[in-house]
Write a protein that holds these residues in place. Sequence first.
Motif, PDB file in Angstrom:
ATOM      1  N   SER A  75       0.824  -1.219   0.000  1.00  9.64           N
ATOM      2  CA  SER A  75       0.000   0.000   0.000  1.00  9.64           C
ATOM      3  C   SER A  75       0.854   1.264   0.000  1.00  9.64           C
ATOM      4  N   LEU A  76       1.814   1.352   0.937  1.00 10.56           N
ATOM      5  CA  LEU A  76       2.680   2.528   0.980  1.00 10.56           C
ATOM      6  C   LEU A  76       3.578   2.592  -0.247  1.00 10.56           C
ATOM      7  N   GLY A  77       4.049   1.423  -0.692  1.00  9.31           N
ATOM      8  CA  GLY A  77       4.890   1.383  -1.887  1.00  9.31           C
ATOM      9  C   GLY A  77       4.161   1.894  -3.114  1.00  9.31           C
ATOM     10  N   LEU A  78       2.860   1.577  -3.204  1.00  5.92           N
ATOM     11  CA  LEU A  78       2.067   2.039  -4.348  1.00  5.92           C
ATOM     12  C   LEU A  78       1.946   3.559  -4.345  1.00  5.92           C
ATOM     13  N   VAL A  79       1.621   4.125  -3.187  1.00  4.76           N
ATOM     14  CA  VAL A  79       1.490   5.584  -3.090  1.00  4.76           C
ATOM     15  C   VAL A  79       2.828   6.256  -3.379  1.00  4.76           C
ATOM     16  N   PHE A  80       3.882   5.718  -2.776  1.00  3.60           N
ATOM     17  CA  PHE A  80       5.217   6.286  -2.988  1.00  3.60           C
ATOM     18  C   PHE A  80       5.611   6.172  -4.457  1.00  3.60           C
ATOM     19  N   GLY A  81       5.371   5.003  -5.050  1.00  3.93           N
ATOM     20  CA  GLY A  81       5.745   4.786  -6.445  1.00  3.93           C
ATOM     21  C   GLY A  81       5.010   5.706  -7.400  1.00  3.93           C
ATOM     22  N   VAL A  82       3.702   5.843  -7.202  1.00  2.00           N
ATOM     23  CA  VAL A  82       2.914   6.733  -8.064  1.00  2.00           C
ATOM     24  C   VAL A  82       3.379   8.181  -7.909  1.00  2.00           C
ATOM     25  N   GLY A  83       3.623   8.601  -6.663  1.00  2.00           N
ATOM     26  CA  GLY A  83       4.083   9.964  -6.426  1.00  2.00           C
ATOM     27  C   GLY A  83       5.430  10.240  -7.058  1.00  2.00           C
ATOM     28  N   ILE A  84       6.348   9.295  -6.935  1.00  2.00           N
ATOM     29  CA  ILE A  84       7.670   9.461  -7.519  1.00  2.00           C
ATOM     30  C   ILE A  84       7.592   9.503  -9.036  1.00  2.00           C
ATOM     31  N   PHE A  85       6.850   8.564  -9.626  1.00  2.00           N
ATOM     32  CA  PHE A  85       6.751   8.498 -11.085  1.00  2.00           C
ATOM     33  C   PHE A  85       6.121   9.776 -11.643  1.00  2.00           C
ATOM     34  N   ALA A  86       5.048  10.240 -11.000  1.00  2.00           N
ATOM     35  CA  ALA A  86       4.387  11.469 -11.458  1.00  2.00           C
ATOM     36  C   ALA A  86       5.331  12.669 -11.345  1.00  2.00           C
ATOM     37  N   SER A  87       6.098  12.724 -10.264  1.00  2.00           N
ATOM     38  CA  SER A  87       7.043  13.834 -10.075  1.00  2.00           C
ATOM     39  C   SER A  87       8.113  13.840 -11.157  1.00  2.00           C
ATOM     40  N   LEU A  88       8.675  12.673 -11.438  1.00  2.00           N
ATOM     41  CA  LEU A  88       9.730  12.580 -12.448  1.00  2.00           C
ATOM     42  C   LEU A  88       9.214  12.955 -13.833  1.00  2.00           C
ATOM     43  N   MET A  89       8.026  12.472 -14.174  1.00  2.00           N
ATOM     44  CA  MET A  89       7.473  12.762 -15.492  1.00  2.00           C
ATOM     45  C   MET A  89       7.126  14.240 -15.635  1.00  2.00           C
ATOM     46  N   LEU A  90       6.567  14.827 -14.589  1.00  2.00           N
ATOM     47  CA  LEU A  90       6.212  16.237 -14.640  1.00  2.00           C
ATOM     48  C   LEU A  90       7.453  17.107 -14.813  1.00  2.00           C
ATOM     49  N   ILE A  91       8.510  16.766 -14.096  1.00  2.00           N
ATOM     50  CA  ILE A  91       9.755  17.528 -14.220  1.00  2.00           C
ATOM     51  C   ILE A  91      10.329  17.396 -15.622  1.00  2.00           C
ATOM     52  N   PHE A  92      10.257  16.200 -16.206  1.00  2.00           N
ATOM     53  CA  PHE A  92      10.811  16.043 -17.549  1.00  2.00           C
ATOM     54  C   PHE A  92       9.996  16.815 -18.589  1.00  2.00           C
ATOM     55  N   VAL A  93       8.680  16.895 -18.398  1.00  2.00           N
ATOM     56  CA  VAL A  93       7.855  17.673 -19.323  1.00  2.00           C
ATOM     57  C   VAL A  93       8.295  19.138 -19.336  1.00  2.00           C
ATOM     58  N   THR A  94       8.456  19.714 -18.149  1.00  2.00           N
ATOM     59  CA  THR A  94       8.888  21.114 -18.070  1.00  2.00           C
ATOM     60  C   THR A  94      10.325  21.275 -18.557  1.00  2.00           C
ATOM     61  N   LEU A  95      11.174  20.299 -18.240  1.00  2.00           N
ATOM     62  CA  LEU A  95      12.562  20.365 -18.675  1.00  2.00           C
ATOM     63  C   LEU A  95      12.656  20.261 -20.195  1.00  2.00           C
ATOM     64  N   GLU A  96      11.846  19.387 -20.784  1.00  2.00           N
ATOM     65  CA  GLU A  96      11.842  19.225 -22.236  1.00  2.00           C
ATOM     66  C   GLU A  96      11.455  20.524 -22.927  1.00  2.00           C
ATOM     67  N   ASN A  97      10.466  21.218 -22.399  1.00  4.11           N
ATOM     68  CA  ASN A  97      10.064  22.498 -22.969  1.00  4.11           C
ATOM     69  C   ASN A  97      11.188  23.522 -22.886  1.00  4.11           C
ATOM     70  N   ASN A  98      11.908  23.520 -21.766  1.00  2.52           N
ATOM     71  CA  ASN A  98      13.027  24.448 -21.621  1.00  2.52           C
ATOM     72  C   ASN A  98      14.157  24.126 -22.589  1.00  2.52           C
ATOM     73  N   LEU A  99      14.430  22.839 -22.771  1.00  2.00           N
ATOM     74  CA  LEU A  99      15.518  22.433 -23.661  1.00  2.00           C
ATOM     75  C   LEU A  99      15.194  22.713 -25.123  1.00  2.00           C
ATOM     76  N   LYS A 100      13.914  22.786 -25.442  1.00  5.40           N
ATOM     77  CA  LYS A 100      13.508  23.086 -26.816  1.00  5.40           C
ATOM     78  C   LYS A 100      13.579  24.574 -27.130  1.00  5.40           C
ATOM     79  N   SER A 101      13.458  25.407 -26.108  1.00  7.28           N
ATOM     80  CA  SER A 101      13.272  26.839 -26.365  1.00  7.28           C
ATOM     81  C   SER A 101      14.433  27.722 -25.899  1.00  7.28           C
ATOM     82  N   TYR A 102      15.440  27.177 -25.261  1.00  8.32           N
ATOM     83  CA  TYR A 102      16.498  28.047 -24.735  1.00  8.32           C
ATOM     84  C   TYR A 102      17.344  28.616 -25.877  1.00  8.32           C
ATOM     85  N   LEU A 103      17.907  29.800 -25.645  1.00  9.65           N
ATOM     86  CA  LEU A 103      18.772  30.450 -26.630  1.00  9.65           C
ATOM     87  C   LEU A 103      20.233  30.320 -26.278  1.00  9.65           C
ATOM     88  N   ASN A 104      20.538  30.341 -24.986  1.00 10.37           N
ATOM     89  CA  ASN A 104      21.927  30.241 -24.547  1.00 10.37           C
ATOM     90  C   ASN A 104      21.997  29.232 -23.415  1.00 10.37           C
TER      91      ASN A 104
END
Length: 258
Positions: free
Chosen positions: A90-119
């Motif tokens: 039960s705790l592993g499921l909550v922890f796993g979902v939270g971790i996976f969602a956090s990692l994916m959300l960060i990569f989405v924002t990071l991907e947008n930054n890597l596509k649009s940066y100038l310097n």
Amino acid sequence: MPPIKKLIFAPLFLIFFVILLLQLSPIFKSYDAIFSLSLNTLIGLIVISLLIMLSSFSFVLFATIAYDWKLILGVGGLAALAPFLFFGLSLGLVFGVGIFASLMLIFVTLENNLKSYLNFNPNTLLGPSIRHLASFLTVTLALVYFLSVNRIISEKGFEIPDSLIDTAINFTNQGQPIQQIENLIKQTIKDQFQNLLKPYLSFIPAILALLLFLTLQGLTSLVNLLIYPLLWITFYILEKTGFVKFTEEQRIVKKMVI
């Protein structure tokens, strides 16, 4: 870039993350740690904060170098499975979902930054993602701690830890009472606290989780000061070893002149 090169920081992230889970495991099995005023507890919380930062730092580096959804999903999935080894289903499921969602959300924002940066400036480009991921991880583990403490209190009830009472007695008492008197004082204080807290028992897990979150968030904010020198050193080494290369471009810009 060869896949093996894209995965160079993935093992580092998984190692830091598993060590973080190892450090969290004993804390999630009891609520005593949040009341402890000992130096060992403070050092333990600082180590956890440092591991949160290093896990966030290494994942953002991995995501930046890999820049591949398939690899990100694979490594994120492994990280999401790791809590099951330490915290049960039960705790592993909550922890796993939270971790996976956090990692994916960060990569989405990071991907947008890597596509649009100038310097390319690692501090401004990657630093915010590392700090945000550290905050997401802290929120996730505070939520898991709440669920863990809530289950413990539901099954065994709540008692003020003896260590906290001993500290209060030693702080207020100027003499050296005999053991019987000290035990009587300790039991009296414990009974008074138990009666005082009984109407608010259902709120205690949330309060403890909030205390843990605020403590770790504060410590992590201090530890995060290491992010920027670490980023500079890391990309200096990567550039000097030829692992990454930087090119300079001249762009034509259009300006209005009146």
